[in-house]
Enzyme design. Sequence first.
Site, PDB file in Angstrom:
ATOM      1  CG  ASP A   1      -0.883  -5.219  -3.171  1.00 17.28           C
ATOM      2  OD1 ASP A   1      -1.975  -5.285  -3.288  1.00 17.28           O
ATOM      3  OD2 ASP A   1      -0.004  -4.505  -3.863  1.00 17.28           O
TER       4      ASP A   1
ATOM      5  CB  SER B   1      -7.161  -1.888  -5.634  1.00 12.23           C
ATOM      6  OG  SER B   1      -7.218  -0.691  -4.915  1.00 12.23           O
TER       7      SER B   1
ATOM      8  N   GLY C   1       5.973   3.073  -6.822  1.00 15.67           N
ATOM      9  CA  GLY C   1       7.013   2.287  -6.194  1.00 15.67           C
ATOM     10  C   GLY C   1       8.293   3.214  -6.446  1.00 15.67           C
TER      11      GLY C   1
ATOM     12  CB  SER D   1      -3.797   7.408  -3.550  1.00 16.05           C
ATOM     13  OG  SER D   1      -2.612   6.992  -4.213  1.00 16.05           O
ATOM     14  NE  ARG D   2      -5.152  13.130   1.722  1.00 17.99           N
ATOM     15  CZ  ARG D   2      -4.805  14.613   1.509  1.00 17.99           C
ATOM     16  NH1 ARG D   2      -3.637  14.917   1.118  1.00 17.99           N
ATOM     17  NH2 ARG D   2      -5.672  15.389   1.659  1.00 17.99           N
ATOM     18  CB  ALA D   3       2.168   9.126   0.585  1.00 13.94           C
ATOM     19  CB  ILE D   4      -0.045   3.690   1.442  1.00 17.41           C
ATOM     20  CG1 ILE D   4      -1.366   4.243   0.803  1.00 17.41           C
ATOM     21  CG2 ILE D   4      -0.173   2.612   2.372  1.00 17.41           C
ATOM     22  CD1 ILE D   4      -2.273   3.124   0.054  1.00 17.41           C
ATOM     23  CB  THR D   5       4.567   2.463   1.891  1.00 19.54           C
ATOM     24  OG1 THR D   5       4.278   2.046   0.307  1.00 19.54           O
ATOM     25  CG2 THR D   5       3.618   1.470   2.304  1.00 19.54           C
TER      26      THR D   5
ATOM     27  CE  LYS E   1       3.531  -0.008  -4.745  1.00 22.35           C
ATOM     28  NZ  LYS E   1       2.182   0.619  -4.709  1.00 22.35           N
TER      29      LYS E   1
END
Length: 503
Positions: A256, A264, A168, A194-198, A288
Site C-alpha cells: 500500500d 487513491s 482501520g 467504499s465497501r469493506a476490504i479487510t 492503520k
Amino acid sequence: MRAKVKILKIKTGSFNVFISPRDAEEWKLHPNDLVKIESGKRSIYASVAIGDFIEDGEVGLSQDILSSYQFSEGEVVSITPSGTPESVKYIKKKMKGEKLRKVEIETIIRDIVDRKLRNTEISAFITAIEINGLSMDEIAALTIAMAETGDMLDIDRKPIMDVHSIGGVPGNKTNILVVPIVAAAGLTIPKTSSRAITSAAGTADVVEVLTNVKLSLDEIKRIVEKIGACLVWGGALNLAPADDLTIHVERRLSLDPRGLMLASIMSKKYAIGSQYILIDIPTGKGAKVETMDEARTLAKDFIELGKKLGQYVEVAITYGGQPIGYAIGPALEAKEALETLMTGKGPGSLVEKATGLAGILLEMGGVAPKGMGKKVAKEILESGKAYEKMKEIIEEQGGDPNIKPEDIPIGDKTYTIHAQTGGYVTGIDNRAITAIAREAGAPEDKGAGVRLHVKVGEKVKEGDPLITIHAESESRLEKAIVLARRLEPIKIEGMVLQVIGNI
C-alpha cells in the site's frame, strides 16, 4: 483478422479473449499476447488465451469484458496484435528511481484503464513506487490522471464539502451521522464510500441496510442538488477506474505505497468536485496508523496534495485505539447509527467523534463560528434535524424513510463471551474484533458481527458479558467462537499487576 463473437460464461479476473489453437497458429498469436478487439467505434485490449472449445473463426469473450462492454453473440470483430505499450518504458524509468513527467504518468494511467497494461506490468509499477516513492508533484499528476480517465461529477450547489476516514477502526459508522448533520446545516456533501476490504463493514455496507447505495452519476446529481447530500457506493460509479484496478493488484502484493494511497483517496474527491475536504486519521494501537508522528506526517501530505489540486484540506487525528460505539457489522452498525440519529443520543465515542468531525466541516463551510462547530453540530443532532435529513437521503435513494431500528434484522445465531475474572478492561484488540466479526460472516452476511458490552477503562466482575457474536448460520457462529477464544479480544487486568517479594 476477423472473427465471430462467442459469449463465454467464464470469469478470469482480467480481460481475456479465447481463440482456437488453429487460429492462434495461423495468426501467430501466443498465450498472454496483447490484442486489440474492434467493432465499430468500440475498441478494447485483452490478453490471448487458447482453448480447443473455441471453433475456428470464433473469439470467446470472458464475462470480465462483458461486464464493461456490450458485445452480442455472432457479432463480427477485428483482432489486431498490439505491441508493448509505451507506458512500459515509463514504468522501467520509475523502477530505476527516476522522476516521472506528468505526460508519462498520464500515459501509464490511461494504459491501465484501457487494459493495455496487465497485472504483471501494474505489479511492477506498484513495486517501483513502493521502493522508490513518488514526489508530491508526481502524486498530484497521478491523482488528476486517475480522476480524469473516469467520469467527473458536476454539482451546481456550492461549496462542496467532503469527509474521508482512512479506516482501520471497527465500528466506524461516524460518517452516517456526519453527512446528515452537515447537510442539515445547509452545506452540500455528496459522500461516496467504499465497501469493506479487510474490515467488518464499510460505510456503503452499513448504509445499504437502510437504502439503495448503487446510483448513477445522474441520480447522484439530481439527489444532491435537491437535498444537499447522498451516501452512495463509489464502486457502482466509474470514478477514478484506475484506482480499482491498482487496488486489486496491491491487495495481492500486500503493498500500500503511500503515494498511491494518497492519489487513491484524493482522485475520488477530485472527480466529484470536492472543494473542502476533511480527512480523518484514526490513530492508536491496532489502527492503520499507530503513532502520532506517523499521523502528523500523513496529515501534512494530504494538506500539501490538496493545495496542488486546488482543494482546501484539513485533517483530524482521532483516537483509534478501540472500536467506535458498541456495534461492529453492517446491520448492527446501521441499527446503532439510526438509534443515535433518532434520539440524538448514543455511545459517547460515536457522538463525540461524529459531532467533532461535523463541527470542523461546519466551520470550514462558514456556517459555524470558529471554535463553535462541534456545539452547533451537537445541536443539529439533538434537535432531530440530522435525523430528518437522513430520512430524506434514505427516501431519495430508494429506501423506506420510516425504517426503525427494530425493523433491521440482526443475525439470530448468537453467543456471548463472559469475563473469566474481575478487573478493569485495559485493552480491546481492534484487529481481533474485526477478525471475529468477519469470521461470523460480516460484511457479506449483513446481520453478522460483534456487539461489545464493555469499553476500555470499565470495571467488570467475573461472569459479566464482554462481547456477543451474531451470525446468520450456526456454522459461521461456531467458527467465530473458536476464533474469539483463541484471540481473546478483551484484555482484563486487576489493579495489582505483580507482587515482588523481599528476597
